[in-house]
Design a protein around this motif. Structure first.
Motif, PDB file in Angstrom:
ATOM      1  N   GLY A 186      50.319  42.853 -19.477  1.00  0.00           N
ATOM      2  CA  GLY A 186      50.087  42.567 -18.066  1.00  0.00           C
ATOM      3  C   GLY A 186      51.100  41.595 -17.502  1.00  0.00           C
ATOM      4  O   GLY A 186      51.548  41.733 -16.354  1.00  0.00           O
ATOM      5  N   LEU A 187      51.492  40.599 -18.303  1.00  0.00           N
ATOM      6  CA  LEU A 187      52.488  39.627 -17.854  1.00  0.00           C
ATOM      7  C   LEU A 187      53.829  40.300 -17.601  1.00  0.00           C
ATOM      8  O   LEU A 187      54.471  40.070 -16.569  1.00  0.00           O
ATOM      9  N   LEU A 188      54.259  41.157 -18.534  1.00  0.00           N
ATOM     10  CA  LEU A 188      55.545  41.824 -18.377  1.00  0.00           C
ATOM     11  C   LEU A 188      55.512  42.854 -17.251  1.00  0.00           C
ATOM     12  O   LEU A 188      56.483  43.004 -16.509  1.00  0.00           O
ATOM     13  N   PHE A 189      54.371  43.563 -17.128  1.00  0.00           N
ATOM     14  CA  PHE A 189      54.252  44.558 -16.060  1.00  0.00           C
ATOM     15  C   PHE A 189      54.352  43.883 -14.690  1.00  0.00           C
ATOM     16  O   PHE A 189      55.050  44.360 -13.792  1.00  0.00           O
ATOM     17  N   GLY A 190      53.661  42.775 -14.534  1.00  0.00           N
ATOM     18  CA  GLY A 190      53.735  42.045 -13.268  1.00  0.00           C
ATOM     19  C   GLY A 190      55.116  41.505 -13.000  1.00  0.00           C
ATOM     20  O   GLY A 190      55.585  41.502 -11.848  1.00  0.00           O
ATOM     21  N   ALA A 191      55.814  41.051 -14.064  1.00  0.00           N
ATOM     22  CA  ALA A 191      57.162  40.527 -13.886  1.00  0.00           C
ATOM     23  C   ALA A 191      58.120  41.613 -13.415  1.00  0.00           C
ATOM     24  O   ALA A 191      58.945  41.398 -12.521  1.00  0.00           O
ATOM     25  N   VAL A 192      58.014  42.811 -14.013  1.00  0.00           N
ATOM     26  CA  VAL A 192      58.877  43.919 -13.589  1.00  0.00           C
ATOM     27  C   VAL A 192      58.578  44.295 -12.139  1.00  0.00           C
ATOM     28  O   VAL A 192      59.492  44.513 -11.330  1.00  0.00           O
ATOM     29  N   SER A 193      57.301  44.350 -11.794  1.00  0.00           N
ATOM     30  CA  SER A 193      56.916  44.735 -10.432  1.00  0.00           C
ATOM     31  C   SER A 193      57.463  43.750  -9.403  1.00  0.00           C
ATOM     32  O   SER A 193      57.978  44.145  -8.348  1.00  0.00           O
ATOM     33  N   LEU A 194      57.369  42.456  -9.696  1.00  0.00           N
ATOM     34  CA  LEU A 194      57.865  41.454  -8.765  1.00  0.00           C
ATOM     35  C   LEU A 194      59.394  41.416  -8.721  1.00  0.00           C
ATOM     36  O   LEU A 194      59.976  40.940  -7.741  1.00  0.00           O
ATOM     37  N   SER A 195      60.032  41.917  -9.777  1.00  0.00           N
ATOM     38  CA  SER A 195      61.497  41.875  -9.843  1.00  0.00           C
ATOM     39  C   SER A 195      62.159  43.025  -9.113  1.00  0.00           C
ATOM     40  O   SER A 195      63.354  42.942  -8.792  1.00  0.00           O
ATOM     41  N   VAL A 196      61.421  44.101  -8.848  1.00  0.00           N
ATOM     42  CA  VAL A 196      62.033  45.308  -8.285  1.00  0.00           C
ATOM     43  C   VAL A 196      62.776  45.026  -6.980  1.00  0.00           C
ATOM     44  O   VAL A 196      63.966  45.360  -6.859  1.00  0.00           O
ATOM     45  N   PRO A 197      62.142  44.429  -5.956  1.00  0.00           N
ATOM     46  CA  PRO A 197      62.913  44.160  -4.736  1.00  0.00           C
ATOM     47  C   PRO A 197      64.068  43.194  -4.969  1.00  0.00           C
ATOM     48  O   PRO A 197      65.123  43.322  -4.325  1.00  0.00           O
ATOM     49  N   LEU A 198      63.891  42.243  -5.885  1.00  0.00           N
ATOM     50  CA  LEU A 198      64.978  41.309  -6.166  1.00  0.00           C
ATOM     51  C   LEU A 198      66.176  42.026  -6.769  1.00  0.00           C
ATOM     52  O   LEU A 198      67.331  41.705  -6.446  1.00  0.00           O
ATOM     53  N   VAL A 199      65.929  42.992  -7.650  1.00  0.00           N
ATOM     54  CA  VAL A 199      67.031  43.733  -8.268  1.00  0.00           C
ATOM     55  C   VAL A 199      67.796  44.526  -7.228  1.00  0.00           C
ATOM     56  O   VAL A 199      69.041  44.489  -7.178  1.00  0.00           O
ATOM     57  N   PHE A 200      67.086  45.264  -6.358  1.00  0.00           N
ATOM     58  CA  PHE A 200      67.772  46.033  -5.324  1.00  0.00           C
ATOM     59  C   PHE A 200      68.508  45.109  -4.356  1.00  0.00           C
ATOM     60  O   PHE A 200      69.629  45.410  -3.919  1.00  0.00           O
ATOM     61  N   GLY A 201      67.886  43.981  -4.002  1.00  0.00           N
ATOM     62  CA  GLY A 201      68.567  43.032  -3.130  1.00  0.00           C
ATOM     63  C   GLY A 201      69.803  42.447  -3.784  1.00  0.00           C
ATOM     64  O   GLY A 201      70.847  42.272  -3.133  1.00  0.00           O
ATOM     65  N   ALA A 202      69.717  42.161  -5.092  1.00  0.00           N
ATOM     66  CA  ALA A 202      70.867  41.614  -5.808  1.00  0.00           C
ATOM     67  C   ALA A 202      71.991  42.637  -5.908  1.00  0.00           C
ATOM     68  O   ALA A 202      73.171  42.294  -5.757  1.00  0.00           O
ATOM     69  N   LEU A 203      71.646  43.906  -6.148  1.00  0.00           N
ATOM     70  CA  LEU A 203      72.688  44.942  -6.198  1.00  0.00           C
ATOM     71  C   LEU A 203      73.384  45.063  -4.845  1.00  0.00           C
ATOM     72  O   LEU A 203      74.613  45.174  -4.774  1.00  0.00           O
ATOM     73  N   GLY A 204      72.591  45.053  -3.762  1.00  0.00           N
ATOM     74  CA  GLY A 204      73.197  45.087  -2.435  1.00  0.00           C
ATOM     75  C   GLY A 204      74.073  43.873  -2.184  1.00  0.00           C
ATOM     76  O   GLY A 204      75.158  43.975  -1.596  1.00  0.00           O
ATOM     77  N   GLY A 205      73.613  42.702  -2.644  1.00  0.00           N
ATOM     78  CA  GLY A 205      74.410  41.494  -2.478  1.00  0.00           C
ATOM     79  C   GLY A 205      75.708  41.541  -3.252  1.00  0.00           C
ATOM     80  O   GLY A 205      76.760  41.111  -2.760  1.00  0.00           O
ATOM     81  N   VAL A 206      75.673  42.088  -4.473  1.00  0.00           N
ATOM     82  CA  VAL A 206      76.889  42.196  -5.288  1.00  0.00           C
ATOM     83  C   VAL A 206      77.902  43.105  -4.605  1.00  0.00           C
ATOM     84  O   VAL A 206      79.094  42.767  -4.497  1.00  0.00           O
ATOM     85  N   ILE A 207      77.454  44.260  -4.119  1.00  0.00           N
ATOM     86  CA  ILE A 207      78.374  45.196  -3.471  1.00  0.00           C
ATOM     87  C   ILE A 207      78.971  44.579  -2.212  1.00  0.00           C
ATOM     88  O   ILE A 207      80.188  44.642  -1.979  1.00  0.00           O
ATOM     89  N   GLY A 208      78.130  43.958  -1.382  1.00  0.00           N
ATOM     90  CA  GLY A 208      78.621  43.363  -0.154  1.00  0.00           C
ATOM     91  C   GLY A 208      79.619  42.253  -0.402  1.00  0.00           C
ATOM     92  O   GLY A 208      80.683  42.189   0.236  1.00  0.00           O
ATOM     93  N   GLU A 209      79.323  41.378  -1.349  1.00  0.00           N
ATOM     94  CA  GLU A 209      80.212  40.240  -1.582  1.00  0.00           C
ATOM     95  C   GLU A 209      81.450  40.644  -2.371  1.00  0.00           C
ATOM     96  O   GLU A 209      82.502  40.027  -2.231  1.00  0.00           O
ATOM     97  N   ARG A 210      81.332  41.663  -3.213  1.00  0.00           N
ATOM     98  CA  ARG A 210      82.535  42.182  -3.867  1.00  0.00           C
ATOM     99  C   ARG A 210      83.501  42.775  -2.844  1.00  0.00           C
ATOM    100  O   ARG A 210      84.713  42.818  -3.069  1.00  0.00           O
TER     101      ARG A 210
END
Length: 429
Positions: free
Chosen positions: A129-153
């Motif tokens: 349950g701890l890991l499942f919740g962590a992955v769920s909360l990380s999903v928008p952060l991962v997509f936001g980080a990928l967008g941030g990497v592309i934009g700043e690159r």
């Protein structure tokens, strides 16, 4: 540790190049501070009893027994391991040697395990349950980080990830509610993220307005706009405008049956599986494709890129739209995969944490993803500690995700270098 090539002129007029080695003690100091804190939990603040870790959940096909460990002894052993790892990092830096990525990963795992053991004295930690919740909360952060990497690159500071999240979440909820299709909701979210990115690109690239200021203004503007539309439109008729279909979970055969990690990684929604594809795809394309070469060129040395025929500003513009679309998928997860409806200011500053993941990850897709997972885990850890009745004050637990973010960027990130032309407008001529 880093090396700088310095050029000096000798007495006979010849140019002599010397390598000046530099070392940063930020990582060893940060590791040492965390090791001392865990050691304090073992000694002055030691807790007796048994900490139980539950490895199986109700969806597991394989029944795994609970694992109990003695609390004080386990925390003490973890503290000693952390001290040794911090000492090893100090020696490596003192010898001007690079500290491998494995060390902070292992250090973080041991530190979290020790902290959880201390917090769960005579209690139970549901690992799945701890890991499942962590992955769920990380999903928008991962997509936001990928967008941030592309934009700043590409050379544009993307402070507007928060605005992209918000407009994407609103658009996905509205379109999915009206059409009954979560696929159309995801596409609408991508369009919403791209619209914010287009506004950022227009002012930052075309009109050469300070990129950070534009990003902040867009965050405030979209926050106010979505809050107004939520009150004026969605609240008046929630059944029509704010009841989007939830993303169904799709269990992958065989992989779902893997103990512990199977239910966490392979019983997820469509957006999570898109994340599994997006991270390696962006990482490969950034370093192995012609697109990635051009993207990095306009972000590192736009003048040189221009001389070989790369149109710098159009390249930045279109890649910023791509970055906004990717961040928009993360925004869709709020309404279609997590909450199930749009609410004003529901992103709660996660766009800025995604931006911190970009910096912590050194503008690299894989490292930024790992940083996003760390921040998502810290957010879920706050909920777990509250349920365990941890002796840590509740006010501190609410601060935990942001404390981890600050420590990661300031301490663990070491000496990172942004793309050379990041935030600098390009004027041809």
């Amino acid at each position: 540790m880093s090396a700088i090539i310095a050029a000096t002129t000798a007495a006979d007029g010849t140019i002599v190049r010397e390598t000046v080695r530099q070392r940063s003690l930020k990582l060893p100091i940060s590791l040492g501070v965390v090791a001392v804190l865990i050691l304090l939990l073992a000694l002055p603040a030691g807790r007796s009893g048994t900490s139980v870790f539950r490895l199986a959940d109700r969806t597991s096909t394989l029944a795994l027994p609970d694992v109990g460990v003695p609390t004080w002894q386990t925390v003490f052993i973890c503290a000693l391991l952390l001290v040794l790892l911090a000492a090893y990092a100090t020696v490596q830096v003192a010898r001007y040697r690079r500290v491998g990525l494995w060390l902070p990963i292992v250090f973080a795992f041991v530190a979290v395990f020790g902290f959880l053991t201390w917090s769960a004295a005579d209690g139970l930690v549901p690992v799945t349950g701890l890991l499942f919740g962590a992955v769920s909360l990380s999903v928008p952060l991962v997509f936001g980080a990928l967008g941030g990497v592309i934009g700043e690159r590409a050379g544009v500071v993307n402070v507007a990830i928060e605005a992209q999240f918000l407009l994407a979440a609103f658009s996905s909820a509205l379109v999915a509610s009206m059409t009954g299709s979560y696929v159309l909701g995801i596409l609408a979210a991508m369009l919403g993220g791209a619209l914010v990115a287009a506004a950022l690109a227009l002012f930052a690239i075309r009109y050469i307005v300070d990129q950070v200021i534009v990003g902040v203004v867009l965050n405030v503007l979209i926050t106010g706009l979505t809050s107004f539309l939520h009150g004026a439109l969605m609240r008046q008729n929630e059944a029509l405008f704010n009841t989007p279909p939830r993303l169904p979970r799709i269990a992958i055969p065989l992989l779902h049956d893997i103990p512990v990690l199977g239910p966490v990684l392979f019983n997820q929604t469509l957006i999570v599986y898109l994340m599994y594809i997006a991270v390696p795809l962006v990482a490969w394309a950034l370093y192995r494709s012609r697109w990635g070469l051009r993207l990095r060129a306009v972000g590192e040395h736009p003048q040189a890129a221009d001389t070989v025929g790369i149109k710098v500003n159009p390249t930045r513009f279109w890649n910023l739209l791509l970055a906004g679309s990717i961040a928009g998928i993360g925004g869709a997860y709020f309404t279609l995969g997590s909450v199930g409806a749009f609410d004003k200011e529901m992103t709660d500053g996660l766009g800025f944490i995604a931006l911190a993941a970009v910096i912590f990850g050194g503008w690299d897709p894989i490292r930024a993803t790992l940083a996003a997972l760390l921040f998502g885990f810290s957010m879920n850890l706050e909920t777990l500690l509250s349920n365990l009745g941890s002796p840590i004050p509740g006010e501190f637990m609410k601060m935990l995700p942001y404390v981890v973010t600050v420590l990661a960027v300031v301490g663990f990130a070491g000496k990172v270098r942004a793309p050379a032309a990041d935030g600098k407008p390009y004027i041809k001529g």
